[in-house]
Design a protein around this motif. Sequence first.
Motif, PDB file in Angstrom:
ATOM      1  N   VAL A   1      -2.598  -1.819  16.386  1.00 56.98           N
ATOM      2  CA  VAL A   1      -3.088  -1.716  15.016  1.00 56.98           C
ATOM      3  C   VAL A   1      -4.607  -1.843  15.009  1.00 56.98           C
ATOM      4  CG1 VAL A   1      -3.013  -2.722  12.699  1.00 56.98           C
ATOM      5  CG2 VAL A   1      -0.941  -2.681  14.119  1.00 56.98           C
ATOM      6  N   LEU A   2      -5.295  -0.829  14.483  1.00 55.19           N
ATOM      7  CA  LEU A   2      -6.757  -0.860  14.382  1.00 55.19           C
ATOM      8  C   LEU A   2      -7.208  -1.368  13.019  1.00 55.19           C
ATOM      9  CD1 LEU A   2      -7.592   2.594  16.051  1.00 55.19           C
ATOM     10  CD2 LEU A   2      -7.564   0.325  17.112  1.00 55.19           C
ATOM     11  N   ARG A   3      -6.475  -0.987  11.971  1.00 50.73           N
ATOM     12  CA  ARG A   3      -6.806  -1.437  10.607  1.00 50.73           C
ATOM     13  C   ARG A   3      -5.523  -1.681   9.832  1.00 50.73           C
ATOM     14  NH1 ARG A   3     -10.686   2.772   7.774  1.00 50.73           N
ATOM     15  NH2 ARG A   3     -10.199   1.373   6.022  1.00 50.73           N
ATOM     16  N   ASN A   4      -5.582  -2.658   8.942  1.00 51.89           N
ATOM     17  CA  ASN A   4      -4.472  -2.924   8.034  1.00 51.89           C
ATOM     18  C   ASN A   4      -5.090  -3.396   6.726  1.00 51.89           C
ATOM     19  OD1 ASN A   4      -2.177  -3.669   6.666  1.00 51.89           O
ATOM     20  ND2 ASN A   4      -1.327  -4.942   8.307  1.00 51.89           N
ATOM     21  N   ASP A   5      -5.356  -2.438   5.829  1.00 49.28           N
ATOM     22  CA  ASP A   5      -6.111  -2.719   4.604  1.00 49.28           C
ATOM     23  C   ASP A   5      -5.222  -2.595   3.375  1.00 49.28           C
ATOM     24  OD1 ASP A   5      -8.408  -2.840   6.239  1.00 49.28           O
ATOM     25  OD2 ASP A   5      -8.733  -0.679   6.028  1.00 49.28           O
TER      26      ASP A   5
ATOM     27  N   SER B   1      -2.944  -5.581  -8.985  1.00 51.69           N
ATOM     28  CA  SER B   1      -2.054  -4.475  -9.306  1.00 51.69           C
ATOM     29  C   SER B   1      -0.599  -4.912  -9.221  1.00 51.69           C
ATOM     30  CB  SER B   1      -2.287  -3.309  -8.342  1.00 51.69           C
ATOM     31  OG  SER B   1      -1.321  -2.293  -8.525  1.00 51.69           O
ATOM     32  N   GLU B   2       0.256  -4.258 -10.020  1.00 52.67           N
ATOM     33  CA  GLU B   2       1.683  -4.508  -9.940  1.00 52.67           C
ATOM     34  C   GLU B   2       2.281  -3.890  -8.686  1.00 52.67           C
ATOM     35  OE1 GLU B   2       2.940  -2.736 -13.557  1.00 52.67           O
ATOM     36  OE2 GLU B   2       2.307  -4.416 -14.815  1.00 52.67           O
ATOM     37  N   LYS B   3       1.546  -2.992  -8.069  1.00 53.66           N
ATOM     38  CA  LYS B   3       1.983  -2.348  -6.836  1.00 53.66           C
ATOM     39  C   LYS B   3       1.183  -2.915  -5.666  1.00 53.66           C
ATOM     40  CE  LYS B   3       4.764   0.767  -8.729  1.00 53.66           C
ATOM     41  NZ  LYS B   3       6.204   0.874  -8.420  1.00 53.66           N
ATOM     42  N   GLU B   4       1.801  -2.932  -4.492  1.00 54.74           N
ATOM     43  CA  GLU B   4       1.095  -3.331  -3.272  1.00 54.74           C
ATOM     44  C   GLU B   4       1.297  -2.238  -2.231  1.00 54.74           C
ATOM     45  OE1 GLU B   4       1.320  -6.665   0.310  1.00 54.74           O
ATOM     46  OE2 GLU B   4       2.187  -7.152  -1.654  1.00 54.74           O
ATOM     47  N   VAL B   5       0.219  -1.534  -1.918  1.00 59.67           N
ATOM     48  CA  VAL B   5       0.259  -0.451  -0.952  1.00 59.67           C
ATOM     49  C   VAL B   5      -0.829  -0.694   0.076  1.00 59.67           C
ATOM     50  CG1 VAL B   5       0.096   2.047  -0.590  1.00 59.67           C
ATOM     51  CG2 VAL B   5       1.126   1.159  -2.689  1.00 59.67           C
TER      52      VAL B   5
ATOM     53  N   PRO C   1       2.263   2.496   3.641  1.00 59.23           N
ATOM     54  CA  PRO C   1       3.511   1.889   3.167  1.00 59.23           C
ATOM     55  C   PRO C   1       3.326   1.058   1.900  1.00 59.23           C
ATOM     56  CG  PRO C   1       2.628   0.610   4.985  1.00 59.23           C
ATOM     57  CD  PRO C   1       1.704   1.786   4.810  1.00 59.23           C
ATOM     58  N   ALA C   2       4.295   1.178   0.999  1.00 56.34           N
ATOM     59  CA  ALA C   2       4.366   0.299  -0.174  1.00 56.34           C
ATOM     60  C   ALA C   2       5.177  -0.926   0.208  1.00 56.34           C
ATOM     61  CB  ALA C   2       5.027   1.031  -1.334  1.00 56.34           C
ATOM     62  N   THR C   3       4.697  -2.092  -0.165  1.00 56.94           N
ATOM     63  CA  THR C   3       5.380  -3.336   0.175  1.00 56.94           C
ATOM     64  C   THR C   3       6.456  -3.633  -0.867  1.00 56.94           C
ATOM     65  OG1 THR C   3       3.287  -4.143   1.094  1.00 56.94           O
ATOM     66  CG2 THR C   3       5.051  -5.756   0.785  1.00 56.94           C
ATOM     67  N   VAL C   4       7.665  -3.843  -0.375  1.00 56.10           N
ATOM     68  CA  VAL C   4       8.799  -4.166  -1.250  1.00 56.10           C
ATOM     69  C   VAL C   4       8.953  -5.682  -1.304  1.00 56.10           C
ATOM     70  CG1 VAL C   4      11.276  -3.927  -1.611  1.00 56.10           C
ATOM     71  CG2 VAL C   4       9.952  -2.013  -0.665  1.00 56.10           C
TER      72      VAL C   4
ATOM     73  N   ASP D   1      -8.093   2.048 -11.831  1.00 57.00           N
ATOM     74  CA  ASP D   1      -8.863   1.031 -11.125  1.00 57.00           C
ATOM     75  C   ASP D   1      -7.986   0.069 -10.336  1.00 57.00           C
ATOM     76  OD1 ASP D   1      -7.717  -0.094 -13.349  1.00 57.00           O
ATOM     77  OD2 ASP D   1      -9.455  -1.341 -13.873  1.00 57.00           O
ATOM     78  N   GLN D   2      -6.668   0.310 -10.312  1.00 52.29           N
ATOM     79  CA  GLN D   2      -5.780  -0.608  -9.603  1.00 52.29           C
ATOM     80  C   GLN D   2      -4.946   0.065  -8.507  1.00 52.29           C
ATOM     81  OE1 GLN D   2      -3.355  -2.840 -12.325  1.00 52.29           O
ATOM     82  NE2 GLN D   2      -5.071  -4.001 -13.146  1.00 52.29           N
ATOM     83  N   ASP D   3      -4.415   1.239  -8.768  1.00 57.67           N
ATOM     84  CA  ASP D   3      -3.490   1.812  -7.784  1.00 57.67           C
ATOM     85  C   ASP D   3      -3.611   3.326  -7.635  1.00 57.67           C
ATOM     86  OD1 ASP D   3      -2.358   2.441 -10.248  1.00 57.67           O
ATOM     87  OD2 ASP D   3      -0.769   0.954 -10.058  1.00 57.67           O
ATOM     88  N   PHE D   4      -4.798   3.865  -7.865  1.00 62.12           N
ATOM     89  CA  PHE D   4      -5.093   5.261  -7.565  1.00 62.12           C
ATOM     90  C   PHE D   4      -5.405   5.318  -6.070  1.00 62.12           C
ATOM     91  CE2 PHE D   4      -8.179   8.993  -8.768  1.00 62.12           C
ATOM     92  CZ  PHE D   4      -7.531   9.803  -7.850  1.00 62.12           C
ATOM     93  N   LEU D   5      -4.404   5.687  -5.268  1.00 59.50           N
ATOM     94  CA  LEU D   5      -4.518   5.619  -3.818  1.00 59.50           C
ATOM     95  C   LEU D   5      -5.515   6.641  -3.276  1.00 59.50           C
ATOM     96  CD1 LEU D   5      -0.728   5.223  -2.920  1.00 59.50           C
ATOM     97  CD2 LEU D   5      -2.411   3.443  -3.474  1.00 59.50           C
ATOM     98  N   TYR D   6      -6.359   6.189  -2.350  1.00 59.64           N
ATOM     99  CA  TYR D   6      -7.372   7.033  -1.718  1.00 59.64           C
ATOM    100  C   TYR D   6      -8.289   7.675  -2.759  1.00 59.64           C
ATOM    101  CZ  TYR D   6      -4.268   6.434   2.290  1.00 59.64           C
ATOM    102  OH  TYR D   6      -3.489   5.894   3.280  1.00 59.64           O
TER     103      TYR D   6
END
Length: 394
Positions: free
Chosen positions: A31-35, A42-46, A197-200, A289-294
């Motif tokens: 693993v090089l990065r885990n961000d 956010s209500e989501k965790e990705v 990955p989205a965290t469940v 501002d919370q979960d717009f990925l990339y």
Amino acid sequence: MTTANPTRERSSDRASKRPRWSRRNPYPATVLRNDLLTAPDSEKEVRHLVLDIEGSGLEYQPGDAVSVTPANEPALVAAIVDRLGVPGDTVIADRKGERTLTNALTHGFEITSISPYLLDHLATARGISAVAELLAGDRAELDAWGRGRDVLDLLNLDPTWFPTPEAFLAELRPLAARTYSISSAPSVHGGTLHLTPATVRHPATEVWGDGRDRGGAASTYLADRVVPGDTVGIFITPNKSFRLPEPDTDIIMVGPGTGIAPFRSFVHERSHDDGHGRNWLFHGARRRDQDFLYRDEMWAMEADGNLRLDVAFSREQDEKVYVSHLMGGRGQELYSWIRDGAVVYVCGDATRMAHDVEEALTAIIRDYGDFDEAGARAEVERLRTSGQYRRDVY
């Protein structure tokens, strides 16, 4: 007579000696990065993970997936061992040979979700009437009841039952690898592989209120117990039905949430080829501002002319807006692209999103293509059969 040079091998011989990384023999990628991609509130965790595959022999194309071999949460393993009432170093024999009970529960069996075999055993052999009623009832009701529950929850349905470790493990499913869309492009991110990955997570208050949190096996493993420098077992899962077309062909991508992952790969790859095909992405997030990925990457690609971007922010107004709504508002132009040969890709949730997107696509074809309802549905099926409409839904 010629003498073979032992220092020179045929390319086929060299290829045959490469390790065949697979489900049974995963590659230990560093693993090089885990961000964290989403905002902390956010209500989501990705998350965004970068894995080092340099020199591994692993090869992938945009649209392919990667399978991750997870390890179960130590606290859950310890709680199950304690519930069984035996030491964790008890040696058991299973399909993998002899190993300790703790090792088997950590690496060998599904324990973060309910086991149908264990449910059936509780209903039939143990006579737990509540479980028998669930199994005899509606499948949707059973699925709703089982959401967030794990094997320890099932064990606790019968506090008088203390099976032997072997008898207990016989009622569990083998621990399976989890598959994620690859979000990197080999031409741009050489020697690495990215996943999104989205965290469940299931907080204790969401399930039984017993003070114990639950979570997905692989997603919490990657989120909570993997840091840069660790290794993760992986193997490539090709997806030949979700590959890019020729570089001059336009593409329309529909990917809300983590469905954006393969499309990040697509757009990066297409920005470095010699084609003139246009790229149009419909993405969905709750809040920009919370979960717009990339987000910054997507905006930069749009600014560079490599991407046309439409984003639905479902929670930023009174009425929820989804990608299917945005498609309906761009119907005439979407139909023009499709009529001229654009390939439509959909990635993400199969239960609702994929259905809504297909209904929106059908309505667009009906309204702008001079079809009736039956004709529009037949046209959607024709697009699917011809490969002009491709889905990767789950």
